[in-house]
Design an enzyme around this catalytic site. Structure first.
Site, PDB file in Angstrom:
ATOM      1  N   TYR A   1       0.815  -1.217   0.000  1.00  0.00           N
ATOM      2  CA  TYR A   1       0.000   0.000   0.000  1.00  0.00           C
ATOM      3  C   TYR A   1       0.851   1.271   0.000  1.00  0.00           C
ATOM      4  O   TYR A   1       0.356   2.357  -0.294  1.00  0.00           O
ATOM      5  CB  TYR A   1      -0.911   0.051   1.234  1.00  0.00           C
ATOM      6  CG  TYR A   1      -1.949  -1.021   1.337  1.00  0.00           C
ATOM      7  CD1 TYR A   1      -2.141  -1.978   0.337  1.00  0.00           C
ATOM      8  CD2 TYR A   1      -2.763  -1.110   2.468  1.00  0.00           C
ATOM      9  CE1 TYR A   1      -3.100  -2.971   0.463  1.00  0.00           C
ATOM     10  CE2 TYR A   1      -3.724  -2.097   2.594  1.00  0.00           C
ATOM     11  CZ  TYR A   1      -3.886  -3.031   1.599  1.00  0.00           C
ATOM     12  OH  TYR A   1      -4.830  -4.016   1.731  1.00  0.00           O
TER      13      TYR A   1
ATOM     14  N   LEU B   1     -17.884  -3.767   1.338  1.00  0.00           N
ATOM     15  CA  LEU B   1     -18.990  -3.117   0.633  1.00  0.00           C
ATOM     16  C   LEU B   1     -18.846  -3.309  -0.875  1.00  0.00           C
ATOM     17  O   LEU B   1     -19.586  -2.690  -1.650  1.00  0.00           O
ATOM     18  CB  LEU B   1     -19.030  -1.619   0.974  1.00  0.00           C
ATOM     19  CG  LEU B   1     -19.051  -1.294   2.474  1.00  0.00           C
ATOM     20  CD1 LEU B   1     -18.993   0.204   2.699  1.00  0.00           C
ATOM     21  CD2 LEU B   1     -20.283  -1.895   3.138  1.00  0.00           C
TER      22      LEU B   1
ATOM     23  N   ILE C   1     -13.102  -4.722   7.597  1.00  0.00           N
ATOM     24  CA  ILE C   1     -12.181  -3.581   7.558  1.00  0.00           C
ATOM     25  C   ILE C   1     -12.557  -2.663   6.390  1.00  0.00           C
ATOM     26  O   ILE C   1     -11.805  -2.538   5.415  1.00  0.00           O
ATOM     27  CB  ILE C   1     -10.706  -4.024   7.477  1.00  0.00           C
ATOM     28  CG1 ILE C   1     -10.493  -5.076   6.379  1.00  0.00           C
ATOM     29  CG2 ILE C   1     -10.224  -4.542   8.820  1.00  0.00           C
ATOM     30  CD1 ILE C   1      -9.026  -5.349   6.079  1.00  0.00           C
TER      31      ILE C   1
ATOM     32  N   LYS D   1     -12.857   0.572   4.130  1.00  0.00           N
ATOM     33  CA  LYS D   1     -12.080   1.800   3.963  1.00  0.00           C
ATOM     34  C   LYS D   1     -13.011   2.992   4.142  1.00  0.00           C
ATOM     35  O   LYS D   1     -14.160   2.970   3.689  1.00  0.00           O
ATOM     36  CB  LYS D   1     -11.435   1.848   2.573  1.00  0.00           C
ATOM     37  CG  LYS D   1     -10.514   3.037   2.372  1.00  0.00           C
ATOM     38  CD  LYS D   1      -9.856   3.000   1.017  1.00  0.00           C
ATOM     39  CE  LYS D   1     -10.767   3.508  -0.075  1.00  0.00           C
ATOM     40  NZ  LYS D   1     -10.058   3.715  -1.360  1.00  0.00           N
TER      41      LYS D   1
ATOM     42  N   ASN E   1     -19.907   3.667   9.809  1.00  0.00           N
ATOM     43  CA  ASN E   1     -19.448   2.280   9.806  1.00  0.00           C
ATOM     44  C   ASN E   1     -19.427   1.700  11.214  1.00  0.00           C
ATOM     45  O   ASN E   1     -19.879   0.570  11.445  1.00  0.00           O
ATOM     46  CB  ASN E   1     -18.064   2.181   9.168  1.00  0.00           C
ATOM     47  CG  ASN E   1     -18.086   2.399   7.666  1.00  0.00           C
ATOM     48  OD1 ASN E   1     -19.145   2.345   7.033  1.00  0.00           O
ATOM     49  ND2 ASN E   1     -16.924   2.643   7.088  1.00  0.00           N
TER      50      ASN E   1
END
Length: 270
Positions: free
Chosen positions: A43, A184, A223, A225, A235
């Protein structure tokens, strides 16, 4: 932080640009109440994640910090795994992480070389838990045979349009977490009529319905984002959304499959 205290909603931090944003994003998340942060060597934001944790008012011991190495071409050779692990710690500015994942079982992943390096990191206290990501049941079996450390988690894409029933059952059977990335589907779940209907019924967002559905499952953590405080708060609020049996069954029965992360090196494409 021990694995039995893994916060079931964490912050995913992947982005393909503006890596420096994660310094502010992680600080905001910790301020909002997140205590689980997930990153990875590939990342290219570990230094910013580490800075955010160091600058936060939240004690390091109270943050469940995860990272990953052994991507498709990181490190260049399997025998470099120990150096790659040390590099993750150096960039994060920490002495240990709470969870260390093998990112992909592909290309230069050699279980007989890579997994002993993860065991060594576990024994040396560089990670408190060893985990895997994007594995198949057969590769999980192989890894569990080689690893000396207990398998703490398996991270995969999982959401109402990619329900991963086999891997969820595997996690329960073998007593580890299934950690869901892209929970999602990068927004794909928002257009699913069943999700929209359940969201309207409870006067919540489709994102909260999707997260609550995942959290209704045994041994599952998520998890998602998020970069705005509002989305982070929404969330986290999914923890308090109680779907009834009919809601859960309707989502279980969604007859559509969508995979957001689908590289050629994925084990499902082999």
């Amino acid at each position: 932080m021990p694995i039995d205290s893994l916060p079931r909603i964490g912050l995913g931090t992947y982005s393909d640009d503006n890596r420096a944003q994660w310094r502010d994003n992680v600080r905001t998340a910790l301020d909002v109440g997140y205590r689980h942060v997930d990153t990875a060597q590939v990342y290219e934001n570990e230094e910013y994640v580490g800075q955010a944790i160091a600058e936060s008012d939240v004690d390091r011991e109270d943050v469940f910090l995860s990272t990953k190495t052994v991507h498709v071409d990181v490190p260049p050779e399997p025998e470099d795994t120990a150096d790659a692990i040390d590099g993750c710690l150096d960039r994060l500015g920490v002495d240990y992480v709470d969870m260390l994942y093998v990112h992909w079982p592909a290309d230069n992943y050699d279980p007989e070389v890579v997994l002993p390096a993860f065991d060594e990191a576990y024994e040396q206290g560089k990670t408190r838990n060893v985990a895997l990501s994007n594995f198949s049941p057969a590769l999980l079996d192989e890894a569990r045979e080689i690893l000396g450390a207990p398998l703490a988690a398996h991270q995969v894409e999982c959401h109402p349009l990619l329900q991963q029933e086999e891997l969820r059952e595997y996690a329960v059977e073998h007593d580890h977490w299934l950690v869901c990335y892209s929970p999602l589907g990068k927004g794909a779940v928002f257009d699913e009529p069943v999700i929209q209907d359940v969201a309207e019924k409870h006067d919540v967002s489709p994102a909260q319905v999707s997260l609550a559905w995942l959290l209704s499952k045994e041994n599952v953590a998520v998890i998602p984002k998020a970069s705005s405080r509002e989305h982070m708060e929404q969330n986290l609020a999914a923890r308090d959304l109680e779907l009834d049996d009919d809601d859960i069954q309707r989502i279980d029965d969604i007859d559509r499959t969508y995979r957001e992360i689908d590289p050629q090196h994925g084990v499902w494409n082999q």
